[in-house]
Design a protein around this motif. Sequence first.
Motif, PDB file in Angstrom:
ATOM      1  N   ASP A  11       0.828  -1.203   0.000  1.00 44.78           N
ATOM      2  CA  ASP A  11       0.000   0.000   0.000  1.00 44.78           C
ATOM      3  C   ASP A  11       0.867   1.258   0.000  1.00 44.78           C
ATOM      4  OD1 ASP A  11      -2.476  -1.590   0.429  1.00 44.78           O
ATOM      5  OD2 ASP A  11      -1.515  -2.024   2.338  1.00 44.78           O
ATOM      6  N   GLY A  12       0.723   2.073  -1.032  1.00 44.24           N
ATOM      7  CA  GLY A  12       1.513   3.296  -1.135  1.00 44.24           C
ATOM      8  C   GLY A  12       2.819   3.093  -1.880  1.00 44.24           C
ATOM      9  N   THR A  13       3.176   1.844  -2.152  1.00 42.53           N
ATOM     10  CA  THR A  13       4.429   1.558  -2.860  1.00 42.53           C
ATOM     11  C   THR A  13       4.121   0.923  -4.215  1.00 42.53           C
ATOM     12  OG1 THR A  13       5.591   1.316  -0.749  1.00 42.53           O
ATOM     13  CG2 THR A  13       6.656   0.383  -2.703  1.00 42.53           C
ATOM     14  N   ILE A  14       3.551  -0.277  -4.214  1.00 41.72           N
ATOM     15  CA  ILE A  14       3.080  -0.868  -5.472  1.00 41.72           C
ATOM     16  C   ILE A  14       1.822  -0.112  -5.922  1.00 41.72           C
ATOM     17  CG2 ILE A  14       2.082  -2.923  -6.561  1.00 41.72           C
ATOM     18  CD1 ILE A  14       5.086  -3.220  -6.086  1.00 41.72           C
ATOM     19  N   THR A  15       0.916   0.110  -4.980  1.00 43.01           N
ATOM     20  CA  THR A  15      -0.306   0.869  -5.290  1.00 43.01           C
ATOM     21  C   THR A  15      -0.163   2.306  -4.803  1.00 43.01           C
ATOM     22  OG1 THR A  15      -1.364   0.241  -3.196  1.00 43.01           O
ATOM     23  CG2 THR A  15      -1.768  -1.183  -5.115  1.00 43.01           C
ATOM     24  N   GLU A  16      -0.957   3.177  -5.397  1.00 44.61           N
ATOM     25  CA  GLU A  16      -0.958   4.573  -4.959  1.00 44.61           C
ATOM     26  C   GLU A  16      -1.525   4.653  -3.538  1.00 44.61           C
ATOM     27  OE1 GLU A  16      -2.881   7.093  -7.849  1.00 44.61           O
ATOM     28  OE2 GLU A  16      -1.176   6.925  -9.203  1.00 44.61           O
ATOM     29  N   LEU A  69      -2.233   1.388  -9.563  1.00 46.45           N
ATOM     30  CA  LEU A  69      -0.798   1.189  -9.428  1.00 46.45           C
ATOM     31  C   LEU A  69      -0.058   2.516  -9.452  1.00 46.45           C
ATOM     32  CD1 LEU A  69      -0.222  -1.877 -11.783  1.00 46.45           C
ATOM     33  CD2 LEU A  69      -0.510  -1.864  -9.300  1.00 46.45           C
ATOM     34  N   ASN A  70       1.022   2.595  -8.695  1.00 52.18           N
ATOM     35  CA  ASN A  70       1.908   3.750  -8.775  1.00 52.18           C
ATOM     36  C   ASN A  70       2.538   3.781 -10.166  1.00 52.18           C
ATOM     37  OD1 ASN A  70       2.114   5.561  -6.560  1.00 52.18           O
ATOM     38  ND2 ASN A  70       3.009   3.933  -5.314  1.00 52.18           N
ATOM     39  N   PRO A  71       2.845   4.971 -10.683  1.00 48.87           N
ATOM     40  CA  PRO A  71       3.478   5.063 -12.003  1.00 48.87           C
ATOM     41  C   PRO A  71       4.751   4.222 -12.061  1.00 48.87           C
ATOM     42  CG  PRO A  71       2.847   7.248 -11.219  1.00 48.87           C
ATOM     43  CD  PRO A  71       2.618   6.296 -10.079  1.00 48.87           C
ATOM     44  N   GLY A  72       4.861   3.430 -13.112  1.00 44.06           N
ATOM     45  CA  GLY A  72       6.061   2.623 -13.326  1.00 44.06           C
ATOM     46  C   GLY A  72       6.082   1.296 -12.599  1.00 44.06           C
ATOM     47  N   ALA A  73       5.084   1.029 -11.741  1.00 44.46           N
ATOM     48  CA  ALA A  73       5.117  -0.196 -10.923  1.00 44.46           C
ATOM     49  C   ALA A  73       5.075  -1.458 -11.787  1.00 44.46           C
ATOM     50  CB  ALA A  73       3.973  -0.204  -9.916  1.00 44.46           C
ATOM     51  N   LYS A  74       4.090  -1.561 -12.659  1.00 42.97           N
ATOM     52  CA  LYS A  74       3.933  -2.792 -13.445  1.00 42.97           C
ATOM     53  C   LYS A  74       5.149  -3.025 -14.345  1.00 42.97           C
ATOM     54  CE  LYS A  74       0.692  -5.515 -16.023  1.00 42.97           C
ATOM     55  NZ  LYS A  74      -0.710  -5.796 -16.204  1.00 42.97           N
ATOM     56  N   GLU A  75       5.603  -1.974 -15.015  1.00 39.28           N
ATOM     57  CA  GLU A  75       6.746  -2.100 -15.927  1.00 39.28           C
ATOM     58  C   GLU A  75       8.015  -2.489 -15.170  1.00 39.28           C
ATOM     59  OE1 GLU A  75       3.630   0.603 -17.447  1.00 39.28           O
ATOM     60  OE2 GLU A  75       4.761   0.572 -15.571  1.00 39.28           O
ATOM     61  N   THR A  76       8.189  -1.938 -13.984  1.00 38.24           N
ATOM     62  CA  THR A  76       9.378  -2.255 -13.182  1.00 38.24           C
ATOM     63  C   THR A  76       9.341  -3.710 -12.719  1.00 38.24           C
ATOM     64  OG1 THR A  76       9.552   0.049 -12.485  1.00 38.24           O
ATOM     65  CG2 THR A  76      10.730  -1.588 -11.152  1.00 38.24           C
ATOM     66  N   GLU A 182      11.935   8.624  -6.449  1.00 38.77           N
ATOM     67  CA  GLU A 182      10.629   9.265  -6.619  1.00 38.77           C
ATOM     68  C   GLU A 182       9.716   8.462  -7.532  1.00 38.77           C
ATOM     69  OE1 GLU A 182      10.846  13.452  -7.316  1.00 38.77           O
ATOM     70  OE2 GLU A 182      12.173  13.751  -5.596  1.00 38.77           O
ATOM     71  N   ASN A 183      10.278   7.473  -8.226  1.00 36.11           N
ATOM     72  CA  ASN A 183       9.495   6.597  -9.093  1.00 36.11           C
ATOM     73  C   ASN A 183      10.061   5.190  -8.938  1.00 36.11           C
ATOM     74  OD1 ASN A 183       8.948   5.077 -11.707  1.00 36.11           O
ATOM     75  ND2 ASN A 183       7.698   6.896 -12.021  1.00 36.11           N
ATOM     76  N   ILE A 184       9.196   4.207  -8.915  1.00 35.24           N
ATOM     77  CA  ILE A 184       9.652   2.823  -8.730  1.00 35.24           C
ATOM     78  C   ILE A 184      10.668   2.431  -9.795  1.00 35.24           C
ATOM     79  CG2 ILE A 184       8.896   0.415  -8.814  1.00 35.24           C
ATOM     80  CD1 ILE A 184       6.497   1.146  -7.235  1.00 35.24           C
ATOM     81  N   ALA A 185      10.526   2.962 -10.992  1.00 32.00           N
ATOM     82  CA  ALA A 185      11.452   2.620 -12.079  1.00 32.00           C
ATOM     83  C   ALA A 185      12.895   2.982 -11.732  1.00 32.00           C
ATOM     84  CB  ALA A 185      11.029   3.313 -13.368  1.00 32.00           C
ATOM     85  N   ASP A 186      13.092   3.943 -10.820  1.00 31.29           N
ATOM     86  CA  ASP A 186      14.442   4.344 -10.411  1.00 31.29           C
ATOM     87  C   ASP A 186      15.196   3.207  -9.710  1.00 31.29           C
ATOM     88  OD1 ASP A 186      13.861   6.848 -11.436  1.00 31.29           O
ATOM     89  OD2 ASP A 186      13.299   7.688  -9.496  1.00 31.29           O
ATOM     90  N   LEU A 187      14.479   2.180  -9.286  1.00 36.78           N
ATOM     91  CA  LEU A 187      15.118   1.011  -8.680  1.00 36.78           C
ATOM     92  C   LEU A 187      16.120   0.369  -9.629  1.00 36.78           C
ATOM     93  CD1 LEU A 187      12.226  -1.020  -7.049  1.00 36.78           C
ATOM     94  CD2 LEU A 187      14.147   0.076  -5.913  1.00 36.78           C
ATOM     95  N   LEU A 188      15.792   0.384 -10.896  1.00 33.70           N
ATOM     96  CA  LEU A 188      16.646  -0.276 -11.886  1.00 33.70           C
ATOM     97  C   LEU A 188      18.020   0.373 -11.934  1.00 33.70           C
ATOM     98  CD1 LEU A 188      13.899  -0.759 -14.618  1.00 33.70           C
ATOM     99  CD2 LEU A 188      14.712  -2.435 -12.930  1.00 33.70           C
ATOM    100  N   THR A 189      18.078   1.695 -11.751  1.00 36.24           N
ATOM    101  CA  THR A 189      19.354   2.405 -11.711  1.00 36.24           C
ATOM    102  C   THR A 189      20.165   1.964 -10.500  1.00 36.24           C
ATOM    103  OG1 THR A 189      18.267   4.282 -12.742  1.00 36.24           O
ATOM    104  CG2 THR A 189      20.385   4.708 -11.735  1.00 36.24           C
ATOM    105  N   ILE A 190      19.506   1.791  -9.362  1.00 41.63           N
ATOM    106  CA  ILE A 190      20.194   1.316  -8.153  1.00 41.63           C
ATOM    107  C   ILE A 190      20.766  -0.081  -8.398  1.00 41.63           C
ATOM    108  CG2 ILE A 190      19.882   0.634  -5.720  1.00 41.63           C
ATOM    109  CD1 ILE A 190      17.593   2.751  -5.614  1.00 41.63           C
TER     110      ILE A 190
END
Length: 194
Positions: A11-16, A69-76, A182-190
């Motif tokens: 809640d709040g991470t995968i979903t808004e 879903l939060n922006p970028g969640a499914k794609e990430t 600020e976006n889940i997709a940023d995880l990929l950079t980490i």
Amino acid sequence: MKIKAVIFDLDGTITEPFFDFDAIRTEMGLPVDAGPILEVMEKMTPQQRKKAEKILHTHEEKAVAASTLNPGAKETLEELRRRKILIGILTRNKKENAIAVAKKHGLKFDAVVGREEGPVKPDAFGVLYLCDKFGIRPQESLVVGDFLFDLLCARAAKAIPVLLKNHHKADEFAKHADFVIENIADLLTIIDGR
């Protein structure tokens, strides 16, 4: 060290973000500053707790039905799966609600730990349980969440805490995170940088 798993809050991470915990406390007859709901419920009489659980269950069902879903969640999540990085969900919600969210949005999780399986966040239990299930060391996992308890349970388990900064209180928690995104997709950079 290579990242082998990402453990997400739900809640709040995968979903808004959806829950208004102050409103839930008020409906339960608690002061808004009573503290975390699950911990407060543990101190209730059986009768009070039954009523509070019913209120919480109603709010959780609404959250599943209204979830986006939060922006970028499914794609990430799809990219993590493509890279063969395991995906865990660690939530203070019920396991069945996490599974319902996955079904609603066509997501695939490798494992889910809900509040009924053991001590809830900020306890390290869920992270350690998932890492054991995945056959990895906690240091090989990122724990991603939008709240203090997500970061504290990662620290307690010696996993890598990542704060998803998606609400006005997030800055208060940043000092407990190794990474702030600020976006889940940023995880990929980490992950790419490790």
